[in-house]
Enzyme design. Sequence first.
Site, short mmCIF file in Angstrom:
data_model
loop_
_atom_site.label_atom_id
_atom_site.label_comp_id
_atom_site.label_asym_id
_atom_site.label_seq_id
_atom_site.Cartn_x
_atom_site.Cartn_y
_atom_site.Cartn_z
N LYS A 314 0.80 -1.22 0.00
CA LYS A 314 0.00 0.00 0.00
C LYS A 314 0.84 1.27 0.00
O LYS A 314 0.52 2.24 -0.70
CB LYS A 314 -0.93 0.00 1.22
CG LYS A 314 -1.89 -1.18 1.28
CD LYS A 314 -2.69 -1.18 2.57
CE LYS A 314 -3.61 -2.39 2.68
NZ LYS A 314 -4.37 -2.41 3.95
N VAL A 315 1.90 1.30 0.83
CA VAL A 315 2.68 2.51 1.03
C VAL A 315 4.16 2.20 0.88
O VAL A 315 4.67 1.25 1.48
CB VAL A 315 2.42 3.12 2.44
CG1 VAL A 315 3.32 4.33 2.68
CG2 VAL A 315 0.96 3.50 2.59
#
Length: 357
Positions: A314-315
Amino acid sequence: MSDIATHPAEDQIDRQKKAELLSNVVEHIDIKSFDARPIVDAMGKMSFTSRDLARATRIYNQMLEDEDCSVILVVAGSTSAGGCMDLYADLVKHNMVDAIVATGATIVDMDFFEGLGHKHYQALEIPDDKVLRSLYIDRIYDTYIDEEALQDTDHTIADIANSLDPKPYSSRAFIREMGKYLSENGKKDNSLVKLAYEHDVPIFCPAFVDSSAGFGLVKHQVDRMKAGKDYMVLDAIADFRELTDIKIKAGTTGLLMIGGGVPKNFAQDTVVCAEILGHEDVEMHKYAVQITVADVRDGACSSSTLQEACSWGKVDTALEQMVYAEATSVLPLLASDAYHRGHWKTRAKRAFGKMFE
């Protein structure tokens, strides 16, 4: 939050006592009125939370300076009621965020509520909460809300729903109608919901009915059912699809997150959703800042640390910063610093709201 079923009788409310308690209006901070750059620079030479905040501020400025980066503001908690409402509005007004994911309370009970002309109040004393209930005053820590004004918000939400075609709406589409309503009937120029409508900045509330909107929408649905008429509904799947569409179109993205929980996870999950839809080249969120008081020891940190989120795809971890602080104490410094550095002045306006017209 409204609770019509336990409304005290009108003639039983001590109006004088209520007026005394609701006498000190919360004044929202103006990030334009002071220049936080010197103090943020000085904090960068310190340690602990000061240095974390300085690095988080640098990362936010990098988001604004990166011509390819679209910024998603993520808001959970009660910072709007606590004095940051105009701050968020200024981020929209000055092209410092491109999309917003928030709790329903942030958008409805706080911003839309004030857009209708109501106020939040400082609690100068904390009497017994049963006393507050008898006065029809709701409490958020040391902040008061007039429940009678909040019910006006509930009924306004129902009126907006009644005015719409009876079909499914994403929360973004419904909040846009709320912004349109404020643009035509509102009492406050610096409303986040109003400005987002006017600047085509989409707002998503993945748990929208967990707010005063829920009461108004339930009333809309029940009244229509009793009348044998169709009613509008909220489409949570459309929320996820639309925000994912924004992530796919944006490419490079940065997250400025206040609090966490559902809004944070919702914004982060767009990367995984894009992959599921066949966009295997979708970028993880390149930049991420989270300001939170949540802990990591229960396995959550209000929906994982940013480094942990990397394991889920996600990040990215190169440009992320956790700031463990109560947000109203540090967010004004970060936002003022970014405003005065002025990278927003040359940013291209995304106007993602136009994607859904």
